[in-house]
Design a protein around this motif. Sequence first.
Motif, PDB file in Angstrom:
ATOM      1  N   CYS B  13      33.806  38.789  48.800  1.00  0.00           N
ATOM      2  CA  CYS B  13      34.408  39.628  47.761  1.00  0.00           C
ATOM      3  C   CYS B  13      35.293  38.792  46.837  1.00  0.00           C
ATOM      4  O   CYS B  13      36.104  37.992  47.303  1.00  0.00           O
ATOM      5  CB  CYS B  13      35.240  40.737  48.395  1.00  0.00           C
ATOM      6  SG  CYS B  13      36.144  41.709  47.180  1.00  0.00           S
ATOM      7  N   VAL B  14      35.128  38.986  45.547  1.00  0.00           N
ATOM      8  CA  VAL B  14      35.897  38.210  44.574  1.00  0.00           C
ATOM      9  C   VAL B  14      36.830  39.091  43.750  1.00  0.00           C
ATOM     10  O   VAL B  14      37.377  38.660  42.744  1.00  0.00           O
ATOM     11  CB  VAL B  14      34.971  37.409  43.640  1.00  0.00           C
ATOM     12  CG1 VAL B  14      34.214  36.379  44.444  1.00  0.00           C
ATOM     13  CG2 VAL B  14      34.016  38.313  42.879  1.00  0.00           C
ATOM     14  N   GLY B  15      36.983  40.324  44.152  1.00  0.00           N
ATOM     15  CA  GLY B  15      37.946  41.185  43.464  1.00  0.00           C
ATOM     16  C   GLY B  15      37.519  41.599  42.071  1.00  0.00           C
ATOM     17  O   GLY B  15      38.368  41.828  41.207  1.00  0.00           O
ATOM     18  N   CYS B  16      36.226  41.736  41.857  1.00  0.00           N
ATOM     19  CA  CYS B  16      35.766  42.005  40.491  1.00  0.00           C
ATOM     20  C   CYS B  16      35.910  43.469  40.098  1.00  0.00           C
ATOM     21  O   CYS B  16      35.751  43.818  38.936  1.00  0.00           O
ATOM     22  CB  CYS B  16      34.322  41.565  40.328  1.00  0.00           C
ATOM     23  SG  CYS B  16      33.140  42.618  41.189  1.00  0.00           S
TER      24      CYS B  16
END
Lengths: 801, 205
Positions: B13-16
């Motif tokens: 997860c990259v917090g997009c």
Amino acid sequence: MKTAPDKTVLQSCGFNCGSRCQLRLHAEDGQVAWVESDTGPDAPDAPQMRACLCGRAWGHWVNSPHRLDYPLKRVGPRGSGQFQRISWDEALDEIAAQIKRITADFGPEAIFFPYASGILASGQSPLERAIDCYGGHLRLHSDYSSAQLQAGTMALFGDDGYYSGSPLEEAANSDVLVLFGSSMFATRQGGAAGGHYLNQLREQAAAEGRPFKVVSIDPRHTPEVRGAQDQWIPLRPGTDAAFVAAVIHELLIDGLADEELLRSHCVGFFEDTLPPGTPPHSSYSDYVLGRGPDGTEKTCAWAAAITGCPAATIRQFARTLAQAKSAFITQGWGPQRSEYGEQTSRAICLLAVASGHFGRPGTNSGVHEPMRPYTPSLPGGRENPVRAALPAFLWTECLQGGGITQAQGLRGAQQLPFPIKMIVNHGGNCLTNQHAAINATHDLLADESRCEFIVVCDVMLNDSARYGDIVLPELALGERENAVLSGFGDRVSCLRHGESWSHFTGERRDPWSIGRALAERLGVLEAFEEGAGDGDETLAARMASEGQVFAASSADSAGHTGEDDNGKAAASAGRADEDARRLPAPGHEMRALRAPLPCAYGAFRANPTAHPLPTPSGKIEVYSEALARMAQTAQLPDGQVISPIPAYLPAAEGPGSPTAERFPLQLITYHGYQSIHSNFSHLAIVESVMPHALQVNPVDGAANALVEGQPVVVENDRGALVARVHLTPCIMPGVVALPNGAWHNADMAGSRLDWGGCANTLTSLRPSPIARGNGQNSCLVRLRPLTAEEQAAGRERGYDC
Amino acid sequence: MTRLAIAINLDRCVGCHTCTMACKMQNNVPEGLLWNRVLTTNCDVVDGAEGTYPNVSRVYTPIACQHCQNAACQRVCPTGATYKDEKGRVEIDYEKCIGCRMCMAACPYNARVFNWQTPVRTTGANYGDAAVPVRPKGVAEKCTLCKERTDNGEEPMCVVCCPAHARIFGDLDDPDSEVSRLVRERHGYQMLEDMGTNPSVHYIG
Ligand code: SF4
Ligand code: SF4
Ligand code: SF4
């Protein structure tokens, strides 16, 4: 319960985004109800083109209250946003009359199309095509994306850096990935873009037990830095070249630089490879070893004082590079978007060469990963007869000075003896919002004696559109039948035939028909339609030309790879698959894996004689004679210089500059998840999911007595904006950051305080020396609380403060 | 039995915030409300981070209804509006909801939101999937595990939208499902495990 959707329509999120993801629209009662994205096959090496949060909000975007529905004519002062509805005939007659008058009075060079990328997914602007068929217009060169990098790599490698880098796939052979101001996740947001691939690279390395370390050199901590092995090295914005000089110094004195490569493939890294006649001690090695004109050795301690990065960290990074098997060094476009971005970008590239991580498996040349197929122009029309080309960023300088000369960056002509008299802004927001120094720019635009006529053609009444004398409403790409080439920043390439659908469109027209109607009034319809026809014919012509690019850039079924011609073959690499020659019917698309691209400059490294670079010497020009000559003739802003080598040069607005006494913080912008340039930034739904905020380090927060979420004024001599504070250790002290693209929102007849938080309210018009590019990231500011008066004004506007 | 669940791989997860937006769009979530939020571990602000400069770390952590098998919200709901269905999902019968908000107080994950006002949608249209019922003023709502999609054998929207492929959907009661395998092999854990709620949503990484 609602009724079932009438129809699912295949469309594209058609912005100037590297992805252009698939959208599937469910239209209901003539409205887009539901936006879904790619549900087709998904494989690890051919991922779905999943839309990001922006694409998901496309229904809100297309129905935005800022949509333009009818042609407008300005009735208040320029920029006031006061318009009156007029008919298409009235609008087009007026535009045609002005084109004729201005071409006759001043020549076609007085008509200017500012850089605009809203129309990019449909190819060239049909308005531009119509005007080319008539008398032509002033050209522009470079862009707002990477002007300094283009000029920097042109000097170093002889190409503009767009297509010459290694693809990210090359990093599968790397053990270290070095990111200078680059975030794959945020820059290209779609599911087939680089971010997902970076996750895969990491997992693959872990599964095989190989090391894979990400080093992010950036004032901001980005999501690419994840595991314990990864490293964040924050640098003060604009000081990357000083960091690089110290790393190369370190490599040289320890004998860890690739001296053989630097001697055999480069000009002017060492004294003995300087071109004949060059003054002694002008090589890069003498510069770093303290034997250059400045007499300063570029030690880690020297760089630490400039960059804010501890000397030990610089030294340790040099070791990391020296010990790496293959380091993939890349840069985003943020670092080069600074006053001396040419120095920054070439220094980063030079680091790849000097460390030997260049031209062999697992390496890159230091530039951004290459672009892939791009939307071609339609055949036919007439070539713009005007040769004069203005640097994209310099139109305000041209307006200001009443003209421009070659010594200021004009190409193709000695000089322009008059300012721009007519602006045609088609699908762009670079008049104000995405330009710089909005207040000064406003004054130039508002003065009708300078630019006499401004036409805007757009889908939204954005801040730039407010300056139109005539504003034309356009159908958005996704609301008409279209041919879209997508994935030019992705691993898969796609040719999509978007469908039209029935909904409220007011009097919006498609761009081709607007250009055609203008061509008719200019008496050049025949030339305009030549090769492209009208209606279905035009679409077929577009589909055919995009089909060629698609086929040429796709891997064929036998998996042929692109030619290794120093990477320059990128846009045409690969052989066409017979299957790919078929064109998709409406509502259909074709996908292919893109043809593999070679490692940057692999052929050159292996055999520089057989594969010389397109530089004058055929080698890497660490010392550029072309730049040395330019330094003699260029007319530069006060105090600015051109260096033939990638030396560090301190910006007029940088750490330690005199201005920093009054404005102690460096302001940078970055590509936030919440917008694609300025698209989507204005939507309440986007703000509610991913709010815009000013990132401030807690140290600076304490110094300014700020608390989380508080509105604050960010200001300098050029203007002031309001933003909400986000206190975070993910930004370097002394630096504050805003996501780019927020919509400027100020009372320009009053306080000019920008409640929208558009960073370009504060940025400078000072161009970079070589490209004359936009250096927005060289910008000093200070913070202060809102005054009671400002708070009252804000509340009146509905701003919670 | 069936126990539908999502495993979220925090390493990916990259917090997009795509899942936040896509969930809102799929489920016609009114403006001002979110069913699915992206937090950062051990932080109380959006886009927070742990540690002090420059030694920071940031773990993006999406959070929505955890579809607990021992659901605190269900236990306190006085009307039976909140129930666990045969697929292991925790759902709300909007007709039975009287708006007492006991469930909101009880949920340790702050997963529920409430329609204090008539729901606002600036486009003037319902933007969700047509199959998703529209909720009136005065009822609680939350992630349904995309009931309308999962009823049809489709995966939840936040799973299929994630550009980073961080979310895996499946049946935890099927030991051969990908989600079961992942939770087993990668030592998936539950959020606030010691609350005893036994969530179906698991986190990995
Ligand atoms: S903005 Fe870009 S990444 Fe997002 S959906 Fe549109 S094309 Fe895809
Ligand atoms: S969409 Fe995926 S990567 Fe993005 S925030 Fe949600 S879970 Fe994380
Ligand atoms: S499962 Fe559906 S309702 Fe639940 S968070 Fe994901 S998208 Fe939203």
